[in-house]
Design a protein around this motif. Structure first.
Motif, PDB file in Angstrom:
ATOM      1  N   GLU A  30      -5.835  -0.759   4.014  1.00 23.43           N
ATOM      2  CA  GLU A  30      -5.132  -0.948   5.276  1.00 23.43           C
ATOM      3  C   GLU A  30      -4.670  -2.396   5.434  1.00 23.43           C
ATOM      4  O   GLU A  30      -5.353  -3.326   5.001  1.00 23.43           O
ATOM      5  CB  GLU A  30      -6.038  -0.614   6.469  1.00 23.43           C
ATOM      6  N   VAL A  31      -3.531  -2.563   6.088  1.00 24.92           N
ATOM      7  CA  VAL A  31      -3.108  -3.864   6.582  1.00 24.92           C
ATOM      8  C   VAL A  31      -3.200  -3.788   8.103  1.00 24.92           C
ATOM      9  O   VAL A  31      -2.451  -3.044   8.738  1.00 24.92           O
ATOM     10  CB  VAL A  31      -1.676  -4.214   6.145  1.00 24.92           C
ATOM     11  N   VAL A  32      -4.145  -4.522   8.657  1.00 29.45           N
ATOM     12  CA  VAL A  32      -4.436  -4.445  10.090  1.00 29.45           C
ATOM     13  C   VAL A  32      -4.159  -5.796  10.730  1.00 29.45           C
ATOM     14  O   VAL A  32      -4.602  -6.830  10.228  1.00 29.45           O
ATOM     15  CB  VAL A  32      -5.911  -4.042  10.330  1.00 29.45           C
ATOM     16  N   SER A  33      -3.429  -5.794  11.834  1.00 25.23           N
ATOM     17  CA  SER A  33      -3.202  -7.030  12.572  1.00 25.23           C
ATOM     18  C   SER A  33      -4.080  -7.044  13.811  1.00 25.23           C
ATOM     19  O   SER A  33      -4.342  -6.003  14.422  1.00 25.23           O
ATOM     20  CB  SER A  33      -1.728  -7.179  12.961  1.00 25.23           C
ATOM     21  N   ILE A  34      -4.563  -8.228  14.160  1.00 31.07           N
ATOM     22  CA  ILE A  34      -5.335  -8.433  15.384  1.00 31.07           C
ATOM     23  C   ILE A  34      -4.540  -9.373  16.269  1.00 31.07           C
ATOM     24  O   ILE A  34      -4.190 -10.484  15.863  1.00 31.07           O
ATOM     25  CB  ILE A  34      -6.720  -9.026  15.083  1.00 31.07           C
ATOM     26  N   HIS A 179       5.068 -12.112   4.788  1.00 32.83           N
ATOM     27  CA  HIS A 179       4.733 -10.821   5.385  1.00 32.83           C
ATOM     28  C   HIS A 179       4.949  -9.691   4.382  1.00 32.83           C
ATOM     29  O   HIS A 179       4.084  -8.817   4.206  1.00 32.83           O
ATOM     30  CB  HIS A 179       5.589 -10.575   6.626  1.00 32.83           C
ATOM     31  N   GLN A 180       6.099  -9.715   3.721  1.00 29.90           N
ATOM     32  CA  GLN A 180       6.392  -8.666   2.745  1.00 29.90           C
ATOM     33  C   GLN A 180       5.416  -8.718   1.570  1.00 29.90           C
ATOM     34  O   GLN A 180       5.078  -7.680   0.988  1.00 29.90           O
ATOM     35  CB  GLN A 180       7.833  -8.799   2.240  1.00 29.90           C
ATOM     36  N   LEU A 181       4.953  -9.927   1.240  1.00 26.62           N
ATOM     37  CA  LEU A 181       4.005 -10.085   0.139  1.00 26.62           C
ATOM     38  C   LEU A 181       2.704  -9.344   0.426  1.00 26.62           C
ATOM     39  O   LEU A 181       2.140  -8.690  -0.461  1.00 26.62           O
ATOM     40  CB  LEU A 181       3.726 -11.569  -0.090  1.00 26.62           C
ATOM     41  N   PHE A 182       2.207  -9.417   1.650  1.00 25.67           N
ATOM     42  CA  PHE A 182       0.966  -8.717   1.985  1.00 25.67           C
ATOM     43  C   PHE A 182       1.086  -7.221   1.690  1.00 25.67           C
ATOM     44  O   PHE A 182       0.181  -6.607   1.131  1.00 25.67           O
ATOM     45  CB  PHE A 182       0.609  -8.930   3.461  1.00 25.67           C
ATOM     46  N   PHE A 183       2.220  -6.648   2.058  1.00 28.87           N
ATOM     47  CA  PHE A 183       2.385  -5.206   1.868  1.00 28.87           C
ATOM     48  C   PHE A 183       2.610  -4.855   0.397  1.00 28.87           C
ATOM     49  O   PHE A 183       2.166  -3.810  -0.066  1.00 28.87           O
ATOM     50  CB  PHE A 183       3.524  -4.696   2.752  1.00 28.87           C
ATOM     51  N   ARG A 184       3.270  -5.737  -0.335  1.00 32.48           N
ATOM     52  CA  ARG A 184       3.421  -5.504  -1.773  1.00 32.48           C
ATOM     53  C   ARG A 184       2.067  -5.535  -2.478  1.00 32.48           C
ATOM     54  O   ARG A 184       1.781  -4.710  -3.344  1.00 32.48           O
ATOM     55  CB  ARG A 184       4.366  -6.555  -2.381  1.00 32.48           C
ATOM     56  N   ASN A 199       2.565 -13.530  15.561  1.00 27.41           N
ATOM     57  CA  ASN A 199       3.902 -13.147  15.126  1.00 27.41           C
ATOM     58  C   ASN A 199       4.120 -11.659  15.401  1.00 27.41           C
ATOM     59  O   ASN A 199       3.489 -10.799  14.774  1.00 27.41           O
ATOM     60  CB  ASN A 199       4.059 -13.462  13.628  1.00 27.41           C
ATOM     61  N   GLU A 200       5.011 -11.357  16.330  1.00 24.96           N
ATOM     62  CA  GLU A 200       5.215  -9.976  16.743  1.00 24.96           C
ATOM     63  C   GLU A 200       5.781  -9.118  15.617  1.00 24.96           C
ATOM     64  O   GLU A 200       5.464  -7.924  15.513  1.00 24.96           O
ATOM     65  CB  GLU A 200       6.137  -9.923  17.958  1.00 24.96           C
ATOM     66  N   LEU A 205       4.731  -4.694  11.764  1.00 27.89           N
ATOM     67  CA  LEU A 205       4.777  -4.169  10.399  1.00 27.89           C
ATOM     68  C   LEU A 205       3.439  -3.580   9.949  1.00 27.89           C
ATOM     69  O   LEU A 205       3.404  -2.698   9.087  1.00 27.89           O
ATOM     70  CB  LEU A 205       5.173  -5.294   9.422  1.00 27.89           C
ATOM     71  N   ALA A 206       2.351  -4.051  10.507  1.00 31.44           N
ATOM     72  CA  ALA A 206       1.013  -3.648  10.051  1.00 31.44           C
ATOM     73  C   ALA A 206       0.809  -2.145  10.210  1.00 31.44           C
ATOM     74  O   ALA A 206       1.432  -1.484  11.043  1.00 31.44           O
ATOM     75  CB  ALA A 206      -0.054  -4.407  10.843  1.00 31.44           C
ATOM     76  N   ASP A 207      -0.090  -1.609   9.370  1.00 30.21           N
ATOM     77  CA  ASP A 207      -0.424  -0.191   9.479  1.00 30.21           C
ATOM     78  C   ASP A 207      -1.030   0.124  10.841  1.00 30.21           C
ATOM     79  O   ASP A 207      -0.862   1.215  11.380  1.00 30.21           O
ATOM     80  CB  ASP A 207      -1.430   0.197   8.386  1.00 30.21           C
ATOM     81  N   ARG A 208      -1.750  -0.848  11.374  1.00 28.39           N
ATOM     82  CA  ARG A 208      -2.419  -0.654  12.661  1.00 28.39           C
ATOM     83  C   ARG A 208      -2.542  -2.001  13.350  1.00 28.39           C
ATOM     84  O   ARG A 208      -2.827  -3.016  12.709  1.00 28.39           O
ATOM     85  CB  ARG A 208      -3.804  -0.041  12.420  1.00 28.39           C
TER      86      ARG A 208
END
Length: 219
Positions: A30-34, A179-184, A199-200, A205-208
């Motif tokens: 998961e990529v999760v933003s807080i 940002h794109q690097l995290f998802f790659r 950063n909105e 972009l995050a999964d959650r």
């Protein structure tokens, strides 16, 4: 079972309760933003999830390990081997090259020097930094420094990477690339990321997205 699981995490400073019973589960990959307002407890939560601070109450399990049952020495070893960090100001050591900075956590863990250097070179190449292996941080752009910090976070093949405002010190183009690097990296390596951000765009972009408000999490 989630890769990361918290149960009733609580933390207060003096008479001020900051975390008021955090129950949270995050799955591998998961990529999760807080997100949350300043003073909501984001940094305190990230420090505890990253084992940099201990809670007053509650439990945290990462990769099946009840981490706060460990003594300080074993917890430091666990942190080095299982957790990666990316900070807003990258925290690269100025006297070391990009390659040396990336290798440091693996050397601290006692890993083989030759294998470590090969992995560091591979990571830096993957992050489009093959031409910067022997450059010092002062010789790199802000975006290149932050990608070097990401490679350093990945060197020990951690279970999870925590990022604290990772694009907060970058211009819009470098922020978007990061940002794109995290998802790659999530897609290619199955890497798990927990990212504290204002950063909105990244939060969206995050999964959650998890919002912390008055010491309690939502989402």
């Amino acid at each position: 079972m989630p890769l990361l699981q918290t149960t009733d995490l609580r933390r207060q400073y003096g008479n001020l309760p900051v975390l008021k019973g955090i129950n949270l589960g995050i799955d591998a990959g998961e990529v999760v933003s807080i997100v949350g307002a300043s003073g909501a407890g984001k940094t305190t939560l990230l420090q505890i999830l990253g084992t940099l601070d201990r809670p007053d109450a509650g439990t945290l399990e990462i990769d099946g390990q009840n981490v706060f049952a460990l003594n300080d020495r074993d917890l430091a070893r666990f942190r080095n081997e299982k957790i990666g960090f990316v900070f807003q100001f990258n925290n690269l050591l100025p006297e070391f090259t990009a390659l040396e900075n990336v290798c440091l956590p693996a050397f601290i863990a006692g890993r083989d020097e030759k294998a470590t250097r090969l992995r560091a070179e591979s990571l830096l190449t993957t992050l489009n930094l093959a031409h910067r292996l022997n450059h010092f941080p002062s010789q790199m752009s802000g975006g290149e420094q932050q990608r070097t910090a990401v490679a350093r976070a990945l060197i020990n093949e951690p279970a999870i990477v925590f990022a604290d405002e990772p694009s907060g010190n970058l211009d819009s183009q470098n922020a978007e690339e990061l940002h794109q690097l995290f998802f790659r990296l999530r897609d290619e390596l199955g890497q798990t990321f927990i990212i504290v951000t204002h950063n909105e765009v990244l939060a969206t972009l995050a999964d959650r997205t998890i919002t912390i408000r008055d010491g309690v999490v939502y989402g």
